[in-house]
Scaffold this active site. Structure first.
Site, PDB file in Angstrom:
ATOM      1  N   SER A 308       0.773  -1.212   0.043  1.00  0.00           N
ATOM      2  CA  SER A 308       0.031   0.109   0.067  1.00  0.00           C
ATOM      3  C   SER A 308       0.797   1.170  -0.016  1.00  0.00           C
ATOM      4  CB  SER A 308      -0.860  -0.041   1.130  1.00  0.00           C
ATOM      5  OG  SER A 308      -0.259   0.167   2.389  1.00  0.00           O
ATOM      6  N   HIS A 336      -5.275  -4.949  -0.561  1.00  0.00           N
ATOM      7  CA  HIS A 336      -5.428  -4.040  -1.689  1.00  0.00           C
ATOM      8  C   HIS A 336      -5.529  -4.648  -3.322  1.00  0.00           C
ATOM      9  CE1 HIS A 336      -4.496  -0.173   0.518  1.00  0.00           C
ATOM     10  NE2 HIS A 336      -4.000  -1.031   1.086  1.00  0.00           N
ATOM     11  N   LYS A 368     -12.014  -2.068   0.873  1.00  0.00           N
ATOM     12  CA  LYS A 368     -11.503  -1.273  -0.362  1.00  0.00           C
ATOM     13  C   LYS A 368     -12.353  -1.534  -1.341  1.00  0.00           C
ATOM     14  CE  LYS A 368      -7.136  -1.506   2.270  1.00  0.00           C
ATOM     15  NZ  LYS A 368      -7.738  -2.209   3.431  1.00  0.00           N
TER      16      LYS A 368
END
Length: 549
Positions: A308, A336, A368
């Protein structure tokens, strides 16, 4: 020489529910060329697409000088506070407790009171709208150099959101899309008020877990109400004393915390460096545990799909090749990457055409790409069944909220096309297109950016502490919301702004951001790249930026 404890040639189920299977010895080169030929060639292509350009030497020198000057002024201001010439706004121990051992040390707060407090207006900004591709900010001002804030009652409307992890745009308030979520609130209520093991196990929880397993192509999955705790509370259930964790140096804090809580021995290998990882695996097999030299009970390799802070992608085929060669286990955090990469959003296993069964523990979050909260652990049924009764997150935490559960189900069905539309695939392709376009234009402008061309996490290197602050303020004046990160969250010479792309960003939004980035880059002298740049910047209005097949 100590041998790995799982080299007995027998399949056995250890206390973590993982199976050890001695499938015979294979040389590393033979694995890469014969077993994983297609995957390794894909990995090689991905690595070539990763950019980690180094800044000129003068940038590093100026960065260190900047921190040095700030430190000197910090000591000078501390002196002024000590003699009473400057007001001390910092929390202090009460006079009646002066003989107690202090709860916090004065020097430990040096960085906070002398640097962070002067620039903290760039963080923790309150949002008063949906955090979609644009949002509204509550205006606040400070009369005492950011020690306190007061709200003016006004808002800053329509700020373009370049910081949220809303990769597929599912953080939305479209009434038609959220109808099923509203129905579940009416049916089940907003909360469960119990753990899954008591009376908090709802039918939609079972439906979600089956859907996640089908989506990932694994035997079973288990969901949790908090993404951070999915790592920090499950890793201690998988490994313990006498086990070895090999962790990438850039792993997330949740992975690091889980590893420390487990009591296992932790060794850190260089980021995405297969030579460093293999060296540690060899040492672990040959030398065994310290002092006793007994074989390690388990060796667990911990990596992330997309990192990230760097925007880099794990070299998954090569990690799997090493894992198989040395009979280790692999823990893959796809917080992610799940939903954000791969032709159908199935993460790095799909990106590299890797069999999901080769990953022992697949972890991901719903915070996310899915626009919700919580996380999951997926893999073999024995692993998941073990965690249901041994994971602290599963046993003691309250079950996932029904509307959040339905939001995740809705998003996954959309991605898989089970809602009868192609909206999910459209969003995945739009995200990939936006990512490639934005990265290419930043490089043309002369910014130094990190990461893989497929990664929607795009760090733009700013380096110097003063420029980090100025960049965030200049961008907000232009109604662009960005996230800036500096030391100690990053190396001292690599402060950056982190842009997160979304499928909800239109080409007009991206062009507006790029235009302002170009202006601010020239204003603050942030274009450090030594690559050859085009004479003029061409911003495309149409969706014509080609994608690799």
């Amino acid at each position: 020489m100590a041998r790995s404890a799982n080299g007995s040639g027998l399949k056995q189920l250890n206390h973590s529910g993982m199976k050890w299977d001695d499938s015979g010895k294979n040389g590393y080169h033979r694995i890469t060329t014969e077993k994983l030929g297609a995957g390794i060639s894909t990995a090689s292509r991905q690595n070539k697409q990763e950019s980690f350009e180094q800044a000129p030497m003068y940038v590093a020198v100026c960065t260190y000088m900047g921190f040095g000057i700030v430190t000197l002024f910090g000591y000078f201001r501390d002196f002024l506070r000590a003699v009473g010439l400057e007001k001390c706004n910092l929390a202090q121990e009460r006079e009646e407790q002066k003989d107690f051992v202090p709860l916090y040390q004065d020097f430990e707060n040096f960085y906070t009171r002398n640097l962070y407090m002067r620039v903290r207006d760039n963080w923790n900004r309150p949002i008063c709208s949906l955090p979609g591709p644009v949002f509204d900010l509550m205006e606040r001002v400070s009369d005492d150099y950011n020690w306190t804030f007061r709200f003016t009652g006004r808002t800053i409307p329509n700020v373009i959101n370049m910081g949220s992890y809303n990769y597929l745009g599912f953080a939305e308030n479209n009434a038609d899309f959220l109808k099923t979520v509203a129905d579940k609130v009416q049916q089940y209520g907003a909360g469960v008020c119990s753990t899954r093991q008591e009376i908090g196990n709802l039918s939609i929880h079972e439906e979600l877990e089956q859907l996640v397993a089908n989506f990932l192509g694994v035997e079973s999955a288990m969901t949790y109400g908090m993404g951070f705790a999915t790592n920090s509370m499950n890793i201690p259930a998988l490994v313990g004393k006498g086990c070895l964790i090999l962790s990438d140096e850039l792993n997330h804090t949740s992975l690091i915390l889980g590893a420390r809580l487990s009591g296992a021995t932790i060794r850190v290998f260089k980021h995405n460096n297969m030579h460093s990882l293999e060296k540690m695996l060899k040492e672990a097999i040959c030398c065994g545990q310290p002092r006793t030299h007994r074989a390690w009970r388990k060796i667990l390799i911990m990596v992330e799909g997309i990192y990230s802070m760097e925007g880099s992608v794990v070299r998954l085929p090569e990690v799997i090749a090493l894992k198989k060669k040395y009979k280790a286990h692999l823990y893959l955090d796809e917080a992610h990457s799940i939903g954000a990469v791969g032709a159908t959003g199935r993460g790095v296993t799909e990106l590299f055409h890797v069999n999901p069964a080769d990953v022992d523990v697949m972890m991901g979050t719903f915070t996310k790409s899915f626009g919700a909260s919580g996380g999951y652990i997926a893999g073999k049924k024995e692993l998941v069944d073990y965690l249901r009764s041994h994971s602290h997150s599963a046993v003691y935490a309250s079950a996932m909220s029904p509307p959040v559960t339905e939001q995740i189900i809705r998003a996954i069905k959309c991605i898989m096309g089970k809602d009868g539309t192609t909206e999910g695939i459209r969003r995945i392709r739009q995200l990939a297109e936006n990512t490639r376009y934005f990265r290419a234009r930043l490089k043309e402008m002369g910014f130094i950016i990190y990461g893989n061309d497929d990664s929607p996490v795009i760090p733009v290197l700013l380096y110097m502490p003063g420029k980090v602050v100025a960049f965030a303020r200049e961008m907000l004046q232009r109604k662009i919301g960005v996230v800036v990160v500096g030391f100690p969250a990053t190396p001292i010479t690599e402060a950056r702004a982190r842009f997160c792309l979304s499928a909800a960003h239109t080409r007009a939004m991206l062009n507006q951001v790029l235009q302002h980035l170009n202006e601010v880059g020239d204003l603050l002298c942030l274009k450090f790249s030594r690559r050859k740049r085009p004479s003029s910047l061409d911003l495309c209005e149409e969706t014509d930026f080609g994608l690799d097949s």
